[in-house]
Design an enzyme around this catalytic site. Sequence first.
Site, mmCIF file in Angstrom:
data_model
loop_
_atom_site.group_PDB
_atom_site.id
_atom_site.type_symbol
_atom_site.label_atom_id
_atom_site.label_comp_id
_atom_site.label_asym_id
_atom_site.label_seq_id
_atom_site.Cartn_x
_atom_site.Cartn_y
_atom_site.Cartn_z
ATOM 1 N NE ARG A 50 4.295 0.357 -1.743
ATOM 2 C CZ ARG A 50 5.061 -0.744 -1.887
ATOM 3 N NH1 ARG A 50 5.697 -0.956 -3.031
ATOM 4 N NH2 ARG A 50 5.182 -1.610 -0.922
ATOM 5 C CB SER B 284 0.772 1.885 3.958
ATOM 6 O OG SER B 284 0.971 0.565 4.405
ATOM 7 C CD GLU C 209 2.065 3.096 0.384
ATOM 8 O OE1 GLU C 209 1.445 2.039 0.211
ATOM 9 O OE2 GLU C 209 3.149 3.153 0.991
#
Length: 305
Positions: free
Chosen positions: A173, A223, A297
């Site tokens: 990520r 998320s 995130e």
Amino acid sequence: MSAWRNTLPEVRGKLLRDEPLGPYTWFRVGGAADVLFLPADAEDLAAFLKALDPDVPVTVLGVGSNVIVRDGGVEGVVIRLAGRPWAQITTEGDTITAGAGALDSMVARASAKAGIAGLEFYAGIPGTIGGALTMNAGCYGSETKDVLVSAWGLNRRGERVEFALADFGYTYRHSVVPENEIIWIEATYRGAPDHPAAVQARIDAITSRREQTQPIREKTGGSTFKNPSGHSSWKLVDETGWRGKLFSVTGGGAMFSELHSNFMINPGEATAADIEGLGEAVRSDVQSKLGVNLEWEIKRIGRPL
């Protein structure tokens, strides 16, 4: 009013001053952009960037699925790549090229139609290609880095810059390319030949799984936290008792979904402060009780009130 707002470059797209950003995000919260720019095409965007005062902050906003816009709004110019010119998708052999404004799910469907395997996971990501490039988006065991060949964008000076996969320095990520330094315009991916029906069947399975396990019809942001090494974020949220627990700072409150406890939702009248405050409260609780650091995130941009 900032003086620079009176001397903005001429554009073919739209320049909207003091434009509320809440309606452009999935959480439906947040303040206004000093200026929101909806460029007509890449040439319009390049000319604007070249002429814009370099001291004016620039923030890129995609489809708003993975962002909290704080209640005080966003300083400078917010650029949103929306509409058909930014969402073109073409295929050739086992490669697929997509505009930065194309929905990830649309790219997955186009790959199925063309018989290109490997991009099915994009059906499970509620964002655009620009965001996927920025954060190495992925799910169900696959990531952007697994299929990306190259991409190009515009830097803050409006100059075209090309990036090969290795230039992104992708990890989980994360990319080494600083956010908002490059405004992504287009990406090219390579998959593997497969029967269109077989690719579509895998996409259907991902879509079905997502509908059953995620609150996709709520005002959510996907998320919330990255998965720490050796842990699942949703389990950590559960272990500290935050699933379905309403948290409020200034508004009607926010909560982690009963369906998936790594997804925050705005159940009605939450403010951005409620949503971000909930995330920070959970991070603090997980750290103090379980000794695990949860990293965001979801992107948080703008000024608090």
